[in-house]
Structure formats: structure tokens, C-alpha cells
Motif scaffolding. Structure first.
Motif, PDB file in Angstrom:
ATOM      1  N   HIS A 175      -7.095  -4.155  -1.493  1.00  0.00           N
ATOM      2  CA  HIS A 175      -6.328  -5.355  -1.860  1.00  0.00           C
ATOM      3  C   HIS A 175      -7.110  -6.141  -2.911  1.00  0.00           C
ATOM      4  O   HIS A 175      -8.282  -6.460  -2.717  1.00  0.00           O
ATOM      5  CB  HIS A 175      -6.076  -6.242  -0.648  1.00  0.00           C
ATOM      6  CG  HIS A 175      -5.372  -7.509  -1.010  1.00  0.00           C
ATOM      7  ND1 HIS A 175      -4.049  -7.530  -1.402  1.00  0.00           N
ATOM      8  CD2 HIS A 175      -5.806  -8.775  -1.074  1.00  0.00           C
ATOM      9  CE1 HIS A 175      -3.706  -8.778  -1.678  1.00  0.00           C
ATOM     10  NE2 HIS A 175      -4.765  -9.544  -1.495  1.00  0.00           N
ATOM     11  N   PRO A 189      -7.264  -9.577  -4.657  1.00  0.00           N
ATOM     12  CA  PRO A 189      -6.730 -10.939  -4.533  1.00  0.00           C
ATOM     13  C   PRO A 189      -6.349 -11.580  -5.870  1.00  0.00           C
ATOM     14  O   PRO A 189      -5.412 -12.372  -5.917  1.00  0.00           O
ATOM     15  CB  PRO A 189      -7.855 -11.708  -3.846  1.00  0.00           C
ATOM     16  CG  PRO A 189      -9.094 -10.938  -4.137  1.00  0.00           C
ATOM     17  CD  PRO A 189      -8.663  -9.497  -4.216  1.00  0.00           C
ATOM     18  N   ALA A 196       0.822  -1.212   0.000  1.00  0.00           N
ATOM     19  CA  ALA A 196       0.000   0.000   0.000  1.00  0.00           C
ATOM     20  C   ALA A 196       0.857   1.264   0.000  1.00  0.00           C
ATOM     21  O   ALA A 196       0.727   2.133   0.856  1.00  0.00           O
ATOM     22  CB  ALA A 196      -0.946  -0.017   1.191  1.00  0.00           C
ATOM     23  N   GLN A 224      -9.342  -3.757   2.703  1.00  0.00           N
ATOM     24  CA  GLN A 224      -8.673  -2.473   2.514  1.00  0.00           C
ATOM     25  C   GLN A 224      -7.860  -2.119   3.747  1.00  0.00           C
ATOM     26  O   GLN A 224      -8.128  -2.622   4.840  1.00  0.00           O
ATOM     27  CB  GLN A 224      -9.696  -1.380   2.202  1.00  0.00           C
ATOM     28  CG  GLN A 224     -10.688  -1.136   3.312  1.00  0.00           C
ATOM     29  CD  GLN A 224     -11.778  -0.162   2.918  1.00  0.00           C
ATOM     30  OE1 GLN A 224     -11.559   0.774   2.167  1.00  0.00           O
ATOM     31  NE2 GLN A 224     -12.978  -0.388   3.423  1.00  0.00           N
ATOM     32  N   LYS A 225      -6.866  -1.273   3.527  1.00  0.00           N
ATOM     33  CA  LYS A 225      -6.027  -0.838   4.643  1.00  0.00           C
ATOM     34  C   LYS A 225      -5.478   0.551   4.344  1.00  0.00           C
ATOM     35  O   LYS A 225      -5.449   0.992   3.192  1.00  0.00           O
ATOM     36  CB  LYS A 225      -4.898  -1.808   4.893  1.00  0.00           C
ATOM     37  CG  LYS A 225      -3.958  -1.996   3.719  1.00  0.00           C
ATOM     38  CD  LYS A 225      -2.933  -3.059   4.040  1.00  0.00           C
ATOM     39  CE  LYS A 225      -2.162  -3.485   2.808  1.00  0.00           C
ATOM     40  NZ  LYS A 225      -1.227  -4.544   3.115  1.00  0.00           N
ATOM     41  N   CYS A 242      -7.940  -5.159   6.168  1.00  0.00           N
ATOM     42  CA  CYS A 242      -6.988  -6.256   5.969  1.00  0.00           C
ATOM     43  C   CYS A 242      -6.248  -6.541   7.264  1.00  0.00           C
ATOM     44  O   CYS A 242      -6.019  -5.661   8.054  1.00  0.00           O
ATOM     45  CB  CYS A 242      -5.977  -5.890   4.899  1.00  0.00           C
ATOM     46  SG  CYS A 242      -6.671  -5.695   3.252  1.00  0.00           S
ATOM     47  N   GLY A 281      -2.076  -7.795  -5.088  1.00  0.00           N
ATOM     48  CA  GLY A 281      -1.547  -6.497  -4.712  1.00  0.00           C
ATOM     49  C   GLY A 281      -2.644  -5.499  -4.398  1.00  0.00           C
ATOM     50  O   GLY A 281      -3.802  -5.864  -4.215  1.00  0.00           O
ATOM     51  N   CYS A 282      -2.267  -4.222  -4.358  1.00  0.00           N
ATOM     52  CA  CYS A 282      -3.166  -3.154  -3.920  1.00  0.00           C
ATOM     53  C   CYS A 282      -3.245  -2.028  -4.946  1.00  0.00           C
ATOM     54  O   CYS A 282      -2.287  -1.779  -5.674  1.00  0.00           O
ATOM     55  CB  CYS A 282      -2.648  -2.538  -2.620  1.00  0.00           C
ATOM     56  SG  CYS A 282      -2.480  -3.689  -1.261  1.00  0.00           S
ATOM     57  N   TRP A 332      -6.123   1.964   0.703  1.00  0.00           N
ATOM     58  CA  TRP A 332      -5.773   1.105  -0.420  1.00  0.00           C
ATOM     59  C   TRP A 332      -6.632  -0.153  -0.393  1.00  0.00           C
ATOM     60  O   TRP A 332      -6.934  -0.692   0.666  1.00  0.00           O
ATOM     61  CB  TRP A 332      -4.303   0.709  -0.337  1.00  0.00           C
ATOM     62  CG  TRP A 332      -3.361   1.839  -0.585  1.00  0.00           C
ATOM     63  CD1 TRP A 332      -3.142   2.924   0.230  1.00  0.00           C
ATOM     64  CD2 TRP A 332      -2.505   2.009  -1.696  1.00  0.00           C
ATOM     65  NE1 TRP A 332      -2.201   3.753  -0.309  1.00  0.00           N
ATOM     66  CE2 TRP A 332      -1.787   3.202  -1.513  1.00  0.00           C
ATOM     67  CE3 TRP A 332      -2.262   1.271  -2.846  1.00  0.00           C
ATOM     68  CZ2 TRP A 332      -0.855   3.668  -2.424  1.00  0.00           C
ATOM     69  CZ3 TRP A 332      -1.320   1.725  -3.748  1.00  0.00           C
ATOM     70  CH2 TRP A 332      -0.638   2.918  -3.538  1.00  0.00           C
TER      71      TRP A 332
END
Length: 72
Positions: free
Chosen positions: A46, A48, A7, A28-29, A72, A52-53, A44
Motif C-alpha cells: 500500500h 499512502p 490489491a 502490505q496485504k 494492512c 493505492g497498491c 501487494w
């Protein structure tokens, strides 16, 4: 939009997706703050399927943090 390994814009770019593509978001994070005037966001998502993000700036949402998407 660039899919990053983490992120942050300084992490490895895994792939690039065309604007308007639909994506599956797992969670999200918060991460590095991104500015694309007039938008600013540090959340950001994620993806799968890509491992990645992407910054939430590229996700259509009324808020910086996506509603009903877990952390996340």
C-alpha cells in the motif's frame, strides 16, 4: 508500474509510476496473484502517497512478502 485502488489487477488504475522510482510503503496485504514471468506473487504494497497498491513483484525484496513491513 500501475497503482491500483485495491490489491487486484481488475481494480481501478489510479496512476502509473516509472520503473525504478522510490516509493513509501505503509503496509502490505495479500491480494490477487500476479504473474510476470518468471515471477509470481500475491502480496501487494500500500502506497499512502498515491492512495493505492502495487504488486510486490515491482518492489526489490528477497521474498514475496516484504521484511519489516506490517500487514494492512
Amino acid at each position: 508500474m500501475r497503482v491500483r485502488a485495491a490489491a487486484t489487477t481488475s481494480s481501478t488504475e489510479l496512476t502509473e509510476l516509472p520503473a525504478g522510482v522510490e516509493v513509501l510503503i505503509r503496509c502490505q496485504k495479500q491480494g490477487r496473484r500476479v504473474e510476470v514471468p518468471p515471477y509470481v506473487n500475491d502480496w501487494w504494497a500500500h502506497l499512502p502517497l498515491y492512495g493505492g497498491c502495487i504488486t510486490n513483484i515491482h518492489v526489490r525484496s528477497p521474498d514475496d512478502r516484504l521484511p519489516d513491513v506490517p500487514l494492512c
